[in-house]
Enzyme design. Structure first.
Site, PDB file in Angstrom:
ATOM      1  N   HIS A 246       1.163  -1.173  -0.290  1.00  0.00           N
ATOM      2  CA  HIS A 246       0.057   0.280  -0.036  1.00  0.00           C
ATOM      3  C   HIS A 246       0.873   1.833  -0.371  1.00  0.00           C
ATOM      4  O   HIS A 246       0.311   1.976  -0.312  1.00  0.00           O
ATOM      5  CB  HIS A 246      -0.683   0.364   1.502  1.00  0.00           C
ATOM      6  CG  HIS A 246      -0.762   0.376   2.249  1.00  0.00           C
ATOM      7  ND1 HIS A 246      -0.083  -0.579   3.370  1.00  0.00           N
ATOM      8  CD2 HIS A 246       0.243   1.445   2.823  1.00  0.00           C
ATOM      9  CE1 HIS A 246       0.696  -0.631   4.469  1.00  0.00           C
ATOM     10  NE2 HIS A 246       0.418   0.585   4.019  1.00  0.00           N
TER      11      HIS A 246
ATOM     12  N   ASP B 206       0.103  -8.099   1.654  1.00  0.00           N
ATOM     13  CA  ASP B 206       0.794  -5.990   1.572  1.00  0.00           C
ATOM     14  C   ASP B 206       1.653  -6.611   1.957  1.00  0.00           C
ATOM     15  O   ASP B 206       3.313  -5.673   2.397  1.00  0.00           O
ATOM     16  CB  ASP B 206       0.114  -6.026   3.044  1.00  0.00           C
ATOM     17  CG  ASP B 206       0.090  -4.305   2.770  1.00  0.00           C
ATOM     18  OD1 ASP B 206       1.145  -4.243   1.502  1.00  0.00           O
ATOM     19  OD2 ASP B 206      -0.211  -3.272   4.175  1.00  0.00           O
TER      20      ASP B 206
ATOM     21  N   GLY C  92       3.134   6.210   8.033  1.00  0.00           N
ATOM     22  CA  GLY C  92       4.316   6.418   8.019  1.00  0.00           C
ATOM     23  C   GLY C  92       5.612   5.229   8.352  1.00  0.00           C
ATOM     24  O   GLY C  92       6.907   5.344   7.787  1.00  0.00           O
ATOM     25  N   ASN C  93       5.606   4.595   9.987  1.00  0.00           N
ATOM     26  CA  ASN C  93       5.805   3.208  10.064  1.00  0.00           C
ATOM     27  C   ASN C  93       5.929   2.297   8.543  1.00  0.00           C
ATOM     28  O   ASN C  93       6.736   0.959   8.558  1.00  0.00           O
ATOM     29  CB  ASN C  93       5.603   2.674  11.428  1.00  0.00           C
ATOM     30  CG  ASN C  93       6.615   3.548  12.150  1.00  0.00           C
ATOM     31  OD1 ASN C  93       7.316   4.234  11.729  1.00  0.00           O
ATOM     32  ND2 ASN C  93       6.623   2.975  14.226  1.00  0.00           N
ATOM     33  N   SER C  94       5.376   2.625   7.961  1.00  0.00           N
ATOM     34  CA  SER C  94       4.494   1.238   7.361  1.00  0.00           C
ATOM     35  C   SER C  94       6.042   0.713   6.472  1.00  0.00           C
ATOM     36  O   SER C  94       6.368   1.697   5.742  1.00  0.00           O
ATOM     37  CB  SER C  94       3.212   1.260   6.993  1.00  0.00           C
ATOM     38  OG  SER C  94       2.225   1.621   7.325  1.00  0.00           O
TER      39      SER C  94
ATOM     40  N   LEU D   7      -6.636 -22.610  -6.958  1.00  0.00           N
ATOM     41  CA  LEU D   7      -6.803 -24.154  -7.229  1.00  0.00           C
ATOM     42  C   LEU D   7      -7.827 -23.913  -7.987  1.00  0.00           C
ATOM     43  O   LEU D   7      -8.310 -24.580  -9.235  1.00  0.00           O
ATOM     44  CB  LEU D   7      -7.161 -24.542  -5.350  1.00  0.00           C
ATOM     45  CG  LEU D   7      -8.015 -26.179  -5.557  1.00  0.00           C
ATOM     46  CD1 LEU D   7      -7.084 -27.149  -6.042  1.00  0.00           C
ATOM     47  CD2 LEU D   7      -8.662 -26.146  -4.016  1.00  0.00           C
ATOM     48  N   GLY D   8      -8.749 -22.500  -7.439  1.00  0.00           N
ATOM     49  CA  GLY D   8      -9.713 -22.164  -8.415  1.00  0.00           C
ATOM     50  C   GLY D   8     -11.190 -22.681  -7.861  1.00  0.00           C
ATOM     51  O   GLY D   8     -12.071 -23.094  -8.889  1.00  0.00           O
ATOM     52  N   VAL D   9     -11.306 -22.185  -6.408  1.00  0.00           N
ATOM     53  CA  VAL D   9     -12.782 -22.774  -6.450  1.00  0.00           C
ATOM     54  C   VAL D   9     -13.053 -20.812  -5.559  1.00  0.00           C
ATOM     55  O   VAL D   9     -12.142 -20.392  -4.915  1.00  0.00           O
ATOM     56  CB  VAL D   9     -12.852 -23.405  -5.488  1.00  0.00           C
ATOM     57  CG1 VAL D   9     -12.584 -24.910  -6.190  1.00  0.00           C
ATOM     58  CG2 VAL D   9     -12.536 -23.668  -4.131  1.00  0.00           C
TER      59      VAL D   9
END
Length: 400
Positions: free
Chosen positions: A134, A165, A247-249, A301-303
């Protein structure tokens, strides 16, 4: 007494005074002789004991070994922690006019403005940096790295994690000798209560701010807001009471060996000392993928599914209170075409009870179990279909 002459009376008074003085003198000498061998020594001992047990002077405070270790770690890793600044062209009003009819007319121009700031840290000497997705998700922005020395260098976003993230960048300017970097630890063996250190660009303004706390919880699932693309679910997060501010992100969460065990990611709004970090083991995978394939890859997997809990069981009249119910909203496919799930024979309405031998529930989500696997892995599936348990096998493929 009445028959004593005046001379006799005076002699009697003098005699009584003499006897009294003699008795007082003898008693005083006896008392001094009795205490002379003990009291001075006891007094000296008390003074010595008091001096030995006195607290240290205010100008020389005691520093614990752990404090010294934290100071050493911060000094060693701080050069590898950076600020990340996002800038882009924005429309601004350069002039405005008031017409005779009361209308306002404006001339607009374009200016380069800072639109965001976060943190990151070098993970290799060749200039590779990890941060939160982000922080660098705005594709219309350019990103500048501010080193601890104050020098600014440009950076390119190499990859954004499609699920977690996490983002990987690389600086465009490589000095002789490379950059200082932080070694990555192991987040699989973390314990609640162990001491951690968070470093970052607090509030987007205070570079290399340090806070210390403990791990308060593990494997948390939270919904984080404030990202460029809206709220995002973060699974397997580390909870800590070390202060993590806007800002710490993207800054590192360190253990007492000085290794990164997480990336600071989010803070609980309206609460004190509740922050979250992404475990570093996820970052290791992202870095290796970028080096090998130029992007971050995940198996799938596709479900489409709903995690079953007691409330879902009750509302849908299901036979079990755990597992993943394969279902979809109207107009969507529960089993994606040409997916590993379709090839394995999974059907809408199936309940996937176990994935590769692990029970699926709220604390063991199917998406997390899939993400822990590699593309090409064969996995066993325990399925509940129309009241009967069956076993299927699927081969995971790269997420399209």
């Amino acid at each position: 007494m009445e028959h004593l002459t005046k001379s006799q009376l005076i002699l009697l008074v003098l005699l009584v005074s003499f006897v009294t003085s003699m008795v007082t003198g003898i008693m005083t000498v006896a008392l001094l002789s009795e205490g002379a061998g003990e009291n001075p020594i006891q007094t000296i001992q008390r003074v010595i004991e008091k001096s030995a047990n006195s607290p240290p002077a205010a100008d020389s405070p005691a520093v614990s070994d752990q404090d010294n270790n934290i100071v050493r770690i911060v000094e060693n890793v701080s050069p590898a922690v950076v600020s990340i600044v996002a800038a882009k062209d924005v429309s601004v009003i350069e002039n405005y006019y008031l017409t005779p009819f009361g209308d306002i007319l404006a001339d607009y121009g374009i200016q380069r403005r800072q639109v965001g700031a976060g943190s990151g840290f070098f993970v290799s000497g060749d200039g590779m940096i990890v941060t939160n997705k982000h922080v660098v998700q705005d594709q219309s922005a350019s990103y500048t790295i501010i080193l601890k020395s104050g020098k600014n260098v440009g950076a390119k976003v190499l990859a954004l994690d499609p699920i977690k993230d996490i983002a990987v960048l690389k600086v465009e300017d490589l000095p002789a000798g490379g950059y200082p970097f932080i070694h990555l630890g192991d987040s699989s063996g973390l314990k609640v209560g162990q001491t951690v250190i968070a470093i970052g660009n607090a509030l987007g303004e205070f570079q290399n701010t340090v806070s210390v706390g403990v791990i308060s919880g593990l494997s948390r699932t939270i919904t984080a807001s404030g990202g460029f693309s809206g709220p995002e679910v973060l699974a397997q997060a580390i909870q800590t009471d070390a202060a993590i501010n806007p800002g710490n992100s993207g800054g590192p969460l360190l253990d007492l060996s000085g290794r990164a065990i997480g990336i600071n990611s989010a803070v609980a709004q309206g609460a004190e000392n509740i922050g979250f970090a992404m475990p570093i083991d996820s970052v290791k995978k992202a870095i290796e993928d970028v080096k090998s394939f130029g992007k971050i890859r995940y198996p799938y997997l596709g479900v489409r599914y709903v995690i079953i809990n007691p409330a879902v069981k009750e509302s849908r009249k299901l036979p079990v209170d755990y597992g993943a119910l394969v279902t979809a909203s109207e107009g969507e496919l529960a089993v994606l075409s040409n997916s590993p799930a379709k090839k394995a024979g999974i059907q809408q309405g199936d309940i996937i009870l176990e994935f590769s031998g692990k029970k699926i529930d709220q604390n063991n989500a199917l998406a997390d179990l899939i993400a822990d696997k590699k593309i090409g892995d064969k996995v066993s599936l325990k399925i509940l279909r129309e009241g009967k348990e069956i076993s299927l096998e699927a081969t995971l493929e790269e997420m399209p």
